[in-house]
Design a protein around this motif. Structure first.
Motif, PDB file in Angstrom:
ATOM      1  N   LYS A  27     -17.756  38.433  -2.316  1.00  0.00           N
ATOM      2  CA  LYS A  27     -16.551  37.685  -2.535  1.00  0.00           C
ATOM      3  C   LYS A  27     -15.849  37.537  -3.836  1.00  0.00           C
ATOM      4  O   LYS A  27     -14.710  37.685  -3.899  1.00  0.00           O
ATOM      5  CB  LYS A  27     -17.108  36.282  -2.181  1.00  0.00           C
ATOM      6  N   ILE A  28     -16.530  37.526  -4.991  1.00  0.00           N
ATOM      7  CA  ILE A  28     -15.914  37.553  -6.274  1.00  0.00           C
ATOM      8  C   ILE A  28     -15.391  38.736  -6.615  1.00  0.00           C
ATOM      9  O   ILE A  28     -14.125  38.791  -6.925  1.00  0.00           O
ATOM     10  CB  ILE A  28     -17.110  37.331  -7.385  1.00  0.00           C
ATOM     11  N   LEU A  29     -16.055  39.867  -6.116  1.00  0.00           N
ATOM     12  CA  LEU A  29     -15.313  41.454  -6.611  1.00  0.00           C
ATOM     13  C   LEU A  29     -14.184  41.783  -5.679  1.00  0.00           C
ATOM     14  O   LEU A  29     -13.493  42.621  -5.789  1.00  0.00           O
ATOM     15  CB  LEU A  29     -16.618  42.435  -6.588  1.00  0.00           C
ATOM     16  N   SER A  30     -14.050  40.979  -4.600  1.00  0.00           N
ATOM     17  CA  SER A  30     -13.015  41.254  -3.693  1.00  0.00           C
ATOM     18  C   SER A  30     -11.693  40.823  -3.843  1.00  0.00           C
ATOM     19  O   SER A  30     -10.613  41.185  -3.722  1.00  0.00           O
ATOM     20  CB  SER A  30     -13.304  40.763  -2.191  1.00  0.00           C
ATOM     21  N   ALA A  34     -18.966  31.513  -5.788  1.00  0.00           N
ATOM     22  CA  ALA A  34     -18.119  31.340  -6.878  1.00  0.00           C
ATOM     23  C   ALA A  34     -18.388  31.470  -8.197  1.00  0.00           C
ATOM     24  O   ALA A  34     -19.670  30.941  -8.542  1.00  0.00           O
ATOM     25  CB  ALA A  34     -16.931  30.142  -6.763  1.00  0.00           C
ATOM     26  N   LEU A  35     -17.681  31.826  -9.223  1.00  0.00           N
ATOM     27  CA  LEU A  35     -17.978  31.782 -10.534  1.00  0.00           C
ATOM     28  C   LEU A  35     -17.980  30.566 -11.331  1.00  0.00           C
ATOM     29  O   LEU A  35     -16.882  29.769 -10.806  1.00  0.00           O
ATOM     30  CB  LEU A  35     -17.341  32.707 -11.579  1.00  0.00           C
ATOM     31  N   GLU A  36     -18.876  29.924 -11.950  1.00  0.00           N
ATOM     32  CA  GLU A  36     -18.712  28.588 -12.645  1.00  0.00           C
ATOM     33  C   GLU A  36     -18.563  28.759 -13.954  1.00  0.00           C
ATOM     34  O   GLU A  36     -19.074  29.285 -14.622  1.00  0.00           O
ATOM     35  CB  GLU A  36     -20.023  27.727 -12.297  1.00  0.00           C
ATOM     36  N   MET A  37     -17.366  28.083 -14.427  1.00  0.00           N
ATOM     37  CA  MET A  37     -16.798  28.240 -15.642  1.00  0.00           C
ATOM     38  C   MET A  37     -17.734  27.456 -16.600  1.00  0.00           C
ATOM     39  O   MET A  37     -18.192  26.471 -16.421  1.00  0.00           O
ATOM     40  CB  MET A  37     -15.382  28.056 -15.917  1.00  0.00           C
ATOM     41  N   GLY A  38     -18.075  28.080 -17.881  1.00  0.00           N
ATOM     42  CA  GLY A  38     -18.847  27.427 -18.963  1.00  0.00           C
ATOM     43  C   GLY A  38     -20.464  27.553 -18.853  1.00  0.00           C
ATOM     44  O   GLY A  38     -20.978  28.231 -18.099  1.00  0.00           O
TER      45      GLY A  38
END
Length: 452
Positions: free
Chosen positions: A320-323, A383-387
């Motif tokens: 999902k992230i890389l799409s 999803a990516l989590e920032m920080g």
């Protein structure tokens, strides 16, 4: 050392692990502490000078920070800044430079103007510079730039370049000065596993076992590997992003950033004078995704897959992230930046956004430079989590610290010390007020170093 018992074992001797050791040694009555580091000295991995961009991040010119995040990061960075101003008066650990972020084109110009209005109360020293004012501070930024190109910058004179390895060494030196405490330093010591028996943890090292009441894991990307071995952090994986750099002769007088692109958690390209040698400018970082927990350590590839896992959730999350085409294109391009010949020809287009007149001959790949920044992936929402990520278990804490972890190392130490004291019980105290008081700076001294 076999079966020796401690109040606390800290795994990881980077700038975060040593900041915690310093805080515990100076402001608590925790008396038996072991620091375990697999390398021969402190801060030889991601905190090493060659492995990061040497920047004390405050949130003033990092355009991917919201006001809320900038407020928190600034509070944490201020503790490090004040430590440096009081403990490093000869500037052996840090160097002071101005810093700015460039807005080029109408869209970015308007973005920075809006940001200035929103952030000026939090950062009263920040200024908006027009074209001629930018040229005064950074002549090369305007040299050969199109005369009709809109440009503006957010600027502050209060920028700091930090040798985070030297900072970690300073934390360690000041910690062991307290001879009333038993502080054991175990270098060249790899932790094979952590187990738990009743009310104690066992830290297994090279055929020996150390017992401890509390464990603090401050081992960067490896922290999640240890967490999963104990059943924690199962809903997380890591996207390991390796940052590389290019060198150029002195072209800048201070730090110059570009505006962060939306959707990207990775730092935008910027130029920095080297912390100990302003005659060299370092441009980067690139952001290359690698299946490794530690840069240049190929044995960590297996550990990466142990950490990421090959579950359906993990594969679905990475897919999902890389799409996202913005992220995919960015990652693909950054991978090529490290290639011989073609990499430099592509990367120079990013540098030209800062220095339009730069030539290929000015750039050289910084071989051996760059570390890994573990970007946390939440497997629940894919999803990516920032920080930063912090996992708190039963008398054990795991810190995973992507940027700006080094800038907020004392803030982390403050928060973790309170938790550790709570774990240990009523017989243990933390003098938080003294900690904060010692990390405040006398105005007369601060004003001298802050003069433009």
């Amino acid at each position: 050392m076999n079966n020796q018992s401690y109040d606390l074992v800290i795994i990881g001797g980077g700038v975060c692990g040593t900041a915690l050791l310093y805080t515990l040694s100076q402001y608590t009555n925790v008396n038996n502490i072991a620091l375990i580091e697999k390398e021969s000295d402190v801060a030889l991995v991601n905190s090493y000078t060659n492995s990061n961009s040497q920047t004390l991040h405050c949130g003033d010119i990092e355009t991917n920070y919201t006001l809320a995040k900038a407020t928190k990061v600034n509070a944490g960075a201020s503790l490090v800044k004040n430590y440096l101003l009081t403990k490093d008066k000869q500037q052996e650990i840090h160097t002071k430079y101005h810093k700015m972020v460039l807005g080029v084109g109408e869209e970015q110009v308007n973005q920075l103007k809006d940001r200035y209005e929103e952030f000026k109360q939090l950062f009263p020293d920040i200024k908006l510079l027009n074209r001629s004012e930018i040229a005064d501070k950074e002549p090369k930024v305007l040299l050969d730039r199109k005369a009709d190109e809109s440009i503006i910058s957010l600027y502050t004179s209060k920028g700091y370049a930090v040798d985070f390895k030297a900072l970690a060494q300073s934390f360690l030196n000041n910690a062991v000065k307290n001879t009333s405490k038993n502080i054991d330093l175990l270098f060249n010591t790899k932790v094979n596993k952590i187990t738990k028996d009743n009310q104690q943890y066992q830290v297994h090292i090279s055929g020996k076992t150390i017992k401890t009441k509390i464990v603090m894991v401050a081992a960067g990307a490896h922290s999640l590997l240890f967490a999963k071995s104990l059943g924690y952090g199962l809903d997380y994986a890591l996207l390991s992003v390796a940052g590389s750099f290019y060198f150029a002769p002195r072209l800048l007088n201070g730090k110059v950033y570009t505006v962060q692109r939306e959707k990207l958690p990775f730092a935008a390209i910027h130029g920095d004078p080297e912390v100990h040698n302003s005659a060299i400018a370092r441009f980067g970082p690139t952001a290359k995704v690698l299946p490794m927990l530690e840069r240049h350590n190929y044995s960590s590839i297996v550990e990466y897959f142990q950490t990421a896992g090959l579950s359906v959730k993990a594969i679905a999350s990475f897919t999902k992230i890389l799409s996202d085409l913005v992220i995919l294109k960015y990652i693909a391009l950054n991978f090529i930046y490290d290639f011989p010949i073609i990499g430099k020809r592509l990367f120079i287009q990013e540098v030209k956004k800062i220095i339009p007149s730069i030539k290929l001959a000015n750039l050289s790949y910084a071989r051996g430079y760059g570390g890994v920044r573990p970007q946390v992936v939440n497997l629940k929402n894919k999803a990516l989590e920032m920080g930063e990520a912090k996992i708190i278990g039963d008398r054990i804490i795991f810190n995973i610290t992507p940027s700006p972890g080094a800038s907020t190392c004392l803030q982390n130490a403050l928060e973790d010390t309170k938790r550790i004291i709570d774990f240990l019980g009523d017989d243990y105290q933390f003098d938080r007020q003294q900690f904060l008081q010692d990390l405040s700076v006398q105005e007369n001294f601060a004003s001298k170093l802050s003069a433009d």
